[in-house]
Design a protein around this motif. Structure first.
Motif, mmCIF file in Angstrom:
data_model
loop_
_atom_site.group_PDB
_atom_site.id
_atom_site.type_symbol
_atom_site.label_atom_id
_atom_site.label_comp_id
_atom_site.label_asym_id
_atom_site.label_seq_id
_atom_site.Cartn_x
_atom_site.Cartn_y
_atom_site.Cartn_z
ATOM 1 N N PRO A 157 -7.752 23.025 -34.857
ATOM 2 C CA PRO A 157 -7.275 23.812 -36.000
ATOM 3 C C PRO A 157 -7.835 25.235 -36.006
ATOM 4 N N ILE A 158 -8.869 25.493 -35.211
ATOM 5 C CA ILE A 158 -9.504 26.809 -35.185
ATOM 6 C C ILE A 158 -8.914 27.674 -34.078
ATOM 7 N N GLY A 159 -8.665 27.070 -32.919
ATOM 8 C CA GLY A 159 -8.099 27.791 -31.787
ATOM 9 C C GLY A 159 -6.708 27.280 -31.460
ATOM 10 N N PRO A 160 -5.653 27.869 -32.020
ATOM 11 C CA PRO A 160 -4.285 27.395 -31.773
ATOM 12 C C PRO A 160 -3.952 27.372 -30.282
ATOM 13 N N ALA A 161 -3.203 26.353 -29.881
ATOM 14 C CA ALA A 161 -2.884 26.170 -28.467
ATOM 15 C C ALA A 161 -2.185 27.394 -27.871
ATOM 16 N N ALA A 162 -1.303 28.008 -28.625
ATOM 17 C CA ALA A 162 -0.565 29.163 -28.106
ATOM 18 C C ALA A 162 -1.493 30.338 -27.820
ATOM 19 N N VAL A 163 -2.518 30.520 -28.652
ATOM 20 C CA VAL A 163 -3.471 31.610 -28.456
ATOM 21 C C VAL A 163 -4.344 31.323 -27.233
ATOM 22 N N THR A 164 -4.724 30.057 -27.074
ATOM 23 C CA THR A 164 -5.497 29.657 -25.896
ATOM 24 C C THR A 164 -4.692 29.871 -24.625
ATOM 25 N N GLN A 165 -3.419 29.473 -24.655
ATOM 26 C CA GLN A 165 -2.560 29.656 -23.484
ATOM 27 C C GLN A 165 -2.411 31.146 -23.155
ATOM 28 N N ALA A 166 -2.291 31.968 -24.171
ATOM 29 C CA ALA A 166 -2.157 33.410 -23.954
ATOM 30 C C ALA A 166 -3.395 33.986 -23.282
ATOM 31 N N LEU A 167 -4.575 33.493 -23.656
ATOM 32 C CA LEU A 167 -5.811 33.966 -23.033
ATOM 33 C C LEU A 167 -5.863 33.549 -21.561
ATOM 34 N N SER A 168 -5.474 32.325 -21.293
ATOM 35 C CA SER A 168 -5.420 31.852 -19.907
ATOM 36 C C SER A 168 -4.453 32.690 -19.078
ATOM 37 N N ASP A 169 -3.291 32.961 -19.651
ATOM 38 C CA ASP A 169 -2.292 33.780 -18.947
ATOM 39 C C ASP A 169 -2.824 35.193 -18.694
ATOM 40 N N TYR A 170 -3.566 35.723 -19.658
ATOM 41 C CA TYR A 170 -4.151 37.063 -19.506
ATOM 42 C C TYR A 170 -5.068 37.116 -18.286
ATOM 43 N N PHE A 171 -5.998 36.166 -18.201
ATOM 44 C CA PHE A 171 -6.928 36.168 -17.075
ATOM 45 C C PHE A 171 -6.188 35.996 -15.748
ATOM 46 N N ALA A 172 -5.207 35.106 -15.737
ATOM 47 C CA ALA A 172 -4.452 34.871 -14.501
ATOM 48 C C ALA A 172 -3.694 36.127 -14.074
ATOM 49 N N ARG A 173 -3.052 36.796 -15.029
ATOM 50 C CA ARG A 173 -2.321 38.031 -14.713
ATOM 51 C C ARG A 173 -3.238 39.125 -14.200
ATOM 52 N N ARG A 174 -4.480 39.100 -14.646
ATOM 53 C CA ARG A 174 -5.442 40.127 -14.273
ATOM 54 C C ARG A 174 -6.229 39.772 -13.013
ATOM 55 N N GLY A 175 -5.799 38.743 -12.315
ATOM 56 C CA GLY A 175 -6.359 38.466 -10.998
ATOM 57 C C GLY A 175 -7.392 37.370 -10.918
ATOM 58 N N ALA A 176 -7.792 36.786 -12.042
ATOM 59 C CA ALA A 176 -8.806 35.735 -12.005
ATOM 60 C C ALA A 176 -8.212 34.422 -11.502
ATOM 61 N N ASP A 177 -9.024 33.671 -10.798
ATOM 62 C CA ASP A 177 -8.694 32.283 -10.439
ATOM 63 C C ASP A 177 -8.937 31.466 -11.704
ATOM 64 N N THR A 178 -7.869 31.153 -12.418
ATOM 65 C CA THR A 178 -7.966 30.636 -13.785
ATOM 66 C C THR A 178 -7.544 29.181 -13.870
ATOM 67 N N THR A 179 -8.356 28.385 -14.558
ATOM 68 C CA THR A 179 -8.038 26.981 -14.821
ATOM 69 C C THR A 179 -8.052 26.760 -16.327
ATOM 70 N N LEU A 180 -7.035 26.077 -16.841
ATOM 71 C CA LEU A 180 -6.963 25.731 -18.261
ATOM 72 C C LEU A 180 -6.970 24.214 -18.374
ATOM 73 N N PHE A 181 -7.980 23.689 -19.064
ATOM 74 C CA PHE A 181 -8.151 22.238 -19.207
ATOM 75 C C PHE A 181 -8.007 21.852 -20.674
ATOM 76 N N TRP A 182 -7.089 20.929 -20.944
ATOM 77 C CA TRP A 182 -6.849 20.463 -22.311
ATOM 78 C C TRP A 182 -7.375 19.045 -22.504
ATOM 79 N N HIS A 183 -7.897 18.774 -23.716
ATOM 80 C CA HIS A 183 -8.006 17.384 -24.157
ATOM 81 C C HIS A 183 -7.152 17.219 -25.404
ATOM 82 N N GLN A 184 -6.997 16.001 -25.852
ATOM 83 C CA GLN A 184 -6.041 15.713 -26.915
ATOM 84 C C GLN A 184 -6.633 15.816 -28.325
ATOM 85 N N GLY A 185 -7.872 16.271 -28.410
ATOM 86 C CA GLY A 185 -8.521 16.349 -29.710
ATOM 87 C C GLY A 185 -8.463 17.727 -30.335
ATOM 88 N N GLY A 186 -9.499 18.025 -31.139
ATOM 89 C CA GLY A 186 -9.552 19.278 -31.880
ATOM 90 C C GLY A 186 -10.575 20.239 -31.334
#
Length: 202
Positions: free
Chosen positions: A153-182
């Motif tokens: 409820p604090i970090g919306p999934a869409a905002v998290t995905q946008a941050l991951s996409d930002y790092f990836a676009r900027r050249g970082a080797d980026t991994t995004l790991f989700w769990h099903q909780g909060g």
């Protein structure tokens, strides 16, 4: 010299990885100190204590509401943290500089990365919330792991995905790991962090 209070591990080799760990709101410099030693054995661990109090809970920068940051204060404290990291880095010849932060700790770590992308070789951002557009930066050759809960409820999934996409676009080797909780930390994301950091300690 930045005047953060911090806890430091002793006895690491001069070339050992330098591992900065940043606590969440209400934590302190001991929250992830022992965990850091488990995730990256032999590293020199530096755990800064947030120096902003919000109703008695320690944080790294001020906010005016949930998810509403005092951007002037964030800029000030980001510069102060860069000073601390730079000073500790200059004390030795660490083969890698690594960061891990949870929640507010992840946010200050990400802010440091935005402002000084050269400082950290690899970072673990656990449940970050970056509700603003980060600046242009080059993260080529850097590694970033973001862990998050799909029902946070604090970090919306869409905002998290946008941050991951930002790092990836900027050249970082980026991994995004989700769990099903909060917003809570779960064992599986700590295991993912351990896998991510293993090459650093090799």
């Amino acid at each position: 010299m930045a005047d953060y209070h911090y806890r430091e591990g002793r006895g690491a080799d001069a070339t050992a990885p330098l591992f900065f760990v940043f606590h969440g709101t209400g934590g302190d410099e001991s929250q992830f100190f022992d965990l850091a030693g488990e995730l990256l054995p032999g590293a020199r661990v530096i755990a800064p204590r947030g120096d902003v109090s919000e109703g008695g809970a320690l944080r790294y920068f001020r906010r005016t509401g949930e998810g509403v940051y005092d951007m002037d204060d964030l800029r000030l404290r980001t510069a102060k943290m860069i000073e601390l990291v730079t000073a500790r880095k200059a004390e030795g010849s660490a083969r890698a500089v690594v960061g891990l932060g949870y929640s507010n700790g992840a946010n200050i770590l990400a802010s440091v990365q935005f402002a000084a992308p050269e400082l950290f070789d690899a970072t673990v951002l656990m449940h970050p919330l970056i509700p603003f557009t980060p600046p242009k930066a080059d993260f080529s050759g850097k590694r970033v792991l973001i862990t998050a809960g799909r029902r946070d409820p604090i970090g919306p999934a869409a905002v998290t995905q946008a941050l991951s996409d930002y790092f990836a676009r900027r050249g970082a080797d980026t991994t995004l790991f989700w769990h099903q909780g909060g917003h809570e930390l779960r064992p599986e994301e700590l295991q993912e962090a351990q896998r991510f950091l293993k090459p650093v300690g090799a």
